[in-house]
Design a protein around this motif. Structure first.
Motif, PDB file in Angstrom:
ATOM      1  N   GLY A 105       0.797  -1.221   0.000  1.00  0.00           N
ATOM      2  CA  GLY A 105       0.000   0.000   0.000  1.00  0.00           C
ATOM      3  C   GLY A 105       0.827   1.267   0.000  1.00  0.00           C
ATOM      4  N   GLY A 106       2.150   1.111   0.005  1.00  0.00           N
ATOM      5  CA  GLY A 106       3.031   2.263   0.092  1.00  0.00           C
ATOM      6  C   GLY A 106       3.121   3.029  -1.212  1.00  0.00           C
ATOM      7  N   SER A 107       3.500   4.279  -1.118  1.00  0.00           N
ATOM      8  CA  SER A 107       3.562   5.156  -2.275  1.00  0.00           C
ATOM      9  C   SER A 107       4.811   4.928  -3.104  1.00  0.00           C
ATOM     10  CB  SER A 107       3.529   6.610  -1.818  1.00  0.00           C
ATOM     11  OG  SER A 107       4.722   6.913  -1.090  1.00  0.00           O
ATOM     12  N   GLY A 108       5.781   4.260  -2.533  1.00  0.00           N
ATOM     13  CA  GLY A 108       7.054   4.122  -3.224  1.00  0.00           C
ATOM     14  C   GLY A 108       8.057   5.142  -2.755  1.00  0.00           C
ATOM     15  N   TYR A 109       7.583   6.078  -1.917  1.00  0.00           N
ATOM     16  CA  TYR A 109       8.468   7.095  -1.348  1.00  0.00           C
ATOM     17  C   TYR A 109       8.688   6.869   0.151  1.00  0.00           C
ATOM     18  CZ  TYR A 109       7.896   9.603  -5.709  1.00  0.00           C
ATOM     19  OH  TYR A 109       7.902   9.958  -7.035  1.00  0.00           O
ATOM     20  N   SER A 110       8.053   5.849   0.687  1.00  0.00           N
ATOM     21  CA  SER A 110       8.110   5.628   2.128  1.00  0.00           C
ATOM     22  C   SER A 110       9.325   4.809   2.535  1.00  0.00           C
ATOM     23  CB  SER A 110       6.838   4.913   2.593  1.00  0.00           C
ATOM     24  OG  SER A 110       5.686   5.677   2.309  1.00  0.00           O
ATOM     25  N   THR A 111       9.999   5.275   3.564  1.00  0.00           N
ATOM     26  CA  THR A 111      11.060   4.520   4.194  1.00  0.00           C
ATOM     27  C   THR A 111      10.721   4.392   5.677  1.00  0.00           C
ATOM     28  OG1 THR A 111      12.336   6.547   4.564  1.00  0.00           O
ATOM     29  CG2 THR A 111      12.832   5.306   2.570  1.00  0.00           C
ATOM     30  N   TYR A 112      11.284   3.412   6.327  1.00  0.00           N
ATOM     31  CA  TYR A 112      10.846   3.069   7.673  1.00  0.00           C
ATOM     32  C   TYR A 112      12.050   2.938   8.600  1.00  0.00           C
ATOM     33  CZ  TYR A 112       6.627   2.138   5.055  1.00  0.00           C
ATOM     34  OH  TYR A 112       5.549   2.266   4.228  1.00  0.00           O
ATOM     35  N   PRO A 113      12.183   3.818   9.580  1.00  0.00           N
ATOM     36  CA  PRO A 113      13.359   3.819  10.446  1.00  0.00           C
ATOM     37  C   PRO A 113      13.218   3.042  11.758  1.00  0.00           C
ATOM     38  CG  PRO A 113      12.134   5.827  10.758  1.00  0.00           C
ATOM     39  CD  PRO A 113      11.375   5.032   9.733  1.00  0.00           C
ATOM     40  N   ASP A 114      12.047   2.450  12.011  1.00  0.00           N
ATOM     41  CA  ASP A 114      11.837   1.763  13.276  1.00  0.00           C
ATOM     42  C   ASP A 114      11.725   0.256  13.078  1.00  0.00           C
ATOM     43  OD1 ASP A 114       9.852   4.519  14.048  1.00  0.00           O
ATOM     44  OD2 ASP A 114      11.684   3.987  15.135  1.00  0.00           O
ATOM     45  N   GLY A 115      12.385  -0.482  13.942  1.00  0.00           N
ATOM     46  CA  GLY A 115      12.414  -1.926  13.799  1.00  0.00           C
ATOM     47  C   GLY A 115      11.044  -2.576  13.854  1.00  0.00           C
ATOM     48  N   TYR A 116      10.126  -2.018  14.647  1.00  0.00           N
ATOM     49  CA  TYR A 116       8.804  -2.629  14.786  1.00  0.00           C
ATOM     50  C   TYR A 116       8.000  -2.543  13.492  1.00  0.00           C
ATOM     51  CZ  TYR A 116       6.460   1.915  14.978  1.00  0.00           C
ATOM     52  OH  TYR A 116       5.972   3.142  14.674  1.00  0.00           O
ATOM     53  N   GLN A 117       8.443  -1.723  12.556  1.00  0.00           N
ATOM     54  CA  GLN A 117       7.737  -1.549  11.293  1.00  0.00           C
ATOM     55  C   GLN A 117       8.048  -2.663  10.290  1.00  0.00           C
ATOM     56  OE1 GLN A 117       9.351   2.496  10.764  1.00  0.00           O
ATOM     57  NE2 GLN A 117       7.233   3.232  10.705  1.00  0.00           N
ATOM     58  N   TYR A 118       8.965  -3.562  10.636  1.00  0.00           N
ATOM     59  CA  TYR A 118       9.399  -4.592   9.706  1.00  0.00           C
ATOM     60  C   TYR A 118       8.818  -5.946  10.076  1.00  0.00           C
ATOM     61  CZ  TYR A 118      12.506  -1.193   7.684  1.00  0.00           C
ATOM     62  OH  TYR A 118      12.996  -0.073   7.046  1.00  0.00           O
ATOM     63  N   ASP A 119       8.578  -6.754   9.041  1.00  0.00           N
ATOM     64  CA  ASP A 119       7.934  -8.043   9.213  1.00  0.00           C
ATOM     65  C   ASP A 119       8.924  -9.199   9.275  1.00  0.00           C
ATOM     66  OD1 ASP A 119       5.867  -6.617   6.773  1.00  0.00           O
ATOM     67  OD2 ASP A 119       5.254  -6.893   8.854  1.00  0.00           O
ATOM     68  N   TYR A 120      10.049  -9.072   8.595  1.00  0.00           N
ATOM     69  CA  TYR A 120      10.991 -10.185   8.485  1.00  0.00           C
ATOM     70  C   TYR A 120      12.410  -9.676   8.757  1.00  0.00           C
ATOM     71  CZ  TYR A 120       6.990 -12.109   6.014  1.00  0.00           C
ATOM     72  OH  TYR A 120       5.737 -12.524   5.673  1.00  0.00           O
ATOM     73  N   TRP A 121      13.209 -10.581   9.329  1.00  0.00           N
ATOM     74  CA  TRP A 121      14.582 -10.241   9.700  1.00  0.00           C
ATOM     75  C   TRP A 121      15.533 -11.353   9.279  1.00  0.00           C
ATOM     76  CZ3 TRP A 121      15.976  -5.688  12.190  1.00  0.00           C
ATOM     77  CH2 TRP A 121      14.908  -4.881  12.604  1.00  0.00           C
ATOM     78  N   GLY A 122      16.754 -10.948   8.935  1.00  0.00           N
ATOM     79  CA  GLY A 122      17.802 -11.913   8.682  1.00  0.00           C
ATOM     80  C   GLY A 122      18.491 -12.319   9.978  1.00  0.00           C
ATOM     81  N   GLN A 123      19.461 -13.202   9.852  1.00  0.00           N
ATOM     82  CA  GLN A 123      20.142 -13.729  11.025  1.00  0.00           C
ATOM     83  C   GLN A 123      21.303 -12.852  11.465  1.00  0.00           C
ATOM     84  OE1 GLN A 123      20.853 -14.634   7.990  1.00  0.00           O
ATOM     85  NE2 GLN A 123      23.088 -14.587   7.955  1.00  0.00           N
ATOM     86  N   GLY A 124      21.719 -11.931  10.631  1.00  0.00           N
ATOM     87  CA  GLY A 124      22.777 -10.994  10.985  1.00  0.00           C
ATOM     88  C   GLY A 124      24.140 -11.409  10.488  1.00  0.00           C
ATOM     89  N   THR A 125      25.004 -10.411  10.295  1.00  0.00           N
ATOM     90  CA  THR A 125      26.387 -10.651   9.913  1.00  0.00           C
ATOM     91  C   THR A 125      27.273  -9.693  10.713  1.00  0.00           C
ATOM     92  OG1 THR A 125      27.923 -10.825   8.032  1.00  0.00           O
ATOM     93  CG2 THR A 125      26.332  -9.024   7.948  1.00  0.00           C
ATOM     94  N   GLN A 126      28.382 -10.220  11.216  1.00  0.00           N
ATOM     95  CA  GLN A 126      29.250  -9.450  12.104  1.00  0.00           C
ATOM     96  C   GLN A 126      30.169  -8.531  11.292  1.00  0.00           C
ATOM     97  OE1 GLN A 126      29.598  -9.472  15.691  1.00  0.00           O
ATOM     98  NE2 GLN A 126      30.886  -7.697  15.227  1.00  0.00           N
ATOM     99  N   VAL A 127      30.231  -7.290  11.722  1.00  0.00           N
ATOM    100  CA  VAL A 127      31.192  -6.323  11.172  1.00  0.00           C
ATOM    101  C   VAL A 127      32.058  -5.833  12.322  1.00  0.00           C
ATOM    102  CG1 VAL A 127      31.480  -4.052  10.136  1.00  0.00           C
ATOM    103  CG2 VAL A 127      29.711  -5.603   9.280  1.00  0.00           C
ATOM    104  N   THR A 128      33.356  -5.976  12.176  1.00  0.00           N
ATOM    105  CA  THR A 128      34.288  -5.540  13.212  1.00  0.00           C
ATOM    106  C   THR A 128      35.283  -4.561  12.585  1.00  0.00           C
ATOM    107  OG1 THR A 128      34.097  -7.656  14.365  1.00  0.00           O
ATOM    108  CG2 THR A 128      35.968  -6.256  14.943  1.00  0.00           C
ATOM    109  N   VAL A 129      35.369  -3.380  13.184  1.00  0.00           N
ATOM    110  CA  VAL A 129      36.289  -2.355  12.692  1.00  0.00           C
ATOM    111  C   VAL A 129      37.365  -2.144  13.737  1.00  0.00           C
ATOM    112  CG1 VAL A 129      36.525  -0.020  11.800  1.00  0.00           C
ATOM    113  CG2 VAL A 129      34.367  -1.271  11.480  1.00  0.00           C
ATOM    114  N   SER A 130      38.597  -2.412  13.367  1.00  0.00           N
ATOM    115  CA  SER A 130      39.708  -2.269  14.304  1.00  0.00           C
ATOM    116  C   SER A 130      40.319  -0.877  14.194  1.00  0.00           C
ATOM    117  CB  SER A 130      40.769  -3.329  14.023  1.00  0.00           C
ATOM    118  OG  SER A 130      41.311  -3.147  12.726  1.00  0.00           O
ATOM    119  N   SER A 131      40.819  -0.398  15.331  1.00  0.00           N
ATOM    120  CA  SER A 131      41.403   0.957  15.357  1.00  0.00           C
ATOM    121  C   SER A 131      42.889   0.922  15.042  1.00  0.00           C
ATOM    122  CB  SER A 131      41.168   1.594  16.722  1.00  0.00           C
ATOM    123  OG  SER A 131      41.715   0.776  17.731  1.00  0.00           O
TER     124      SER A 131
END
Length: 129
Positions: A103-129
């Protein structure tokens, strides 16, 4: 049911770059708004970036604006997060998420996690100093 699989995480030095991918299956990818979130140890999950279902609109957290770029390829059912000028504070598990947006206009973006229906398992990113 939509399945999301992230890839591309790893270890990188501060100032370096890394690209993440999130492949979707089991749904109509072209009508899903997509987002990237991250969670560092001991911290709450936070929004990183989002893209509308047609790719027209993008939205970024202030902490990554100008350094990260979200994009999508509907032909490959994949959303990307290009991360440049990485900082140690970018270290986290990165998750992609999908929201059915028929139902979205194509211009909508969603910044809150509760607005999403599906999630991936995640991938680790590590940045060393």
């Amino acid at each position: 049911q939509v399945q999301l699989v992230e890839s591309g995480g790893g270890l990188v030095q501060a100032g370096g770059s890394l690209g993440l991918s999130c492949a979707a299956s089991g749904g109509t990818f072209s009508r899903y708004a997509m987002g990237w979130f991250r969670q560092a140890p001991g911290k709450e999950r936070e929004f990183v970036a989002s893209v509308s279902w047609n790719g027209i609109s993008t939205y970024y957290a202030d902490s990554v604006k100008g350094r990260f770029t979200i994009s999508r390829d509907s032909a490959k059912s994949t959303v990307y997060l290009q991360m440049n000028s990485l900082k140690p504070e970018d270290t986290a598990v990165y998750y992609c998420a999908a929201r059915s947006d028929y139902g979205g206009s194509g211009y909508s973006t969603y910044p809150d996690g509760y607005q999403y229906d599906y999630w991936g398992q995640g991938t680790q990113v590590t940045v060393s100093s």
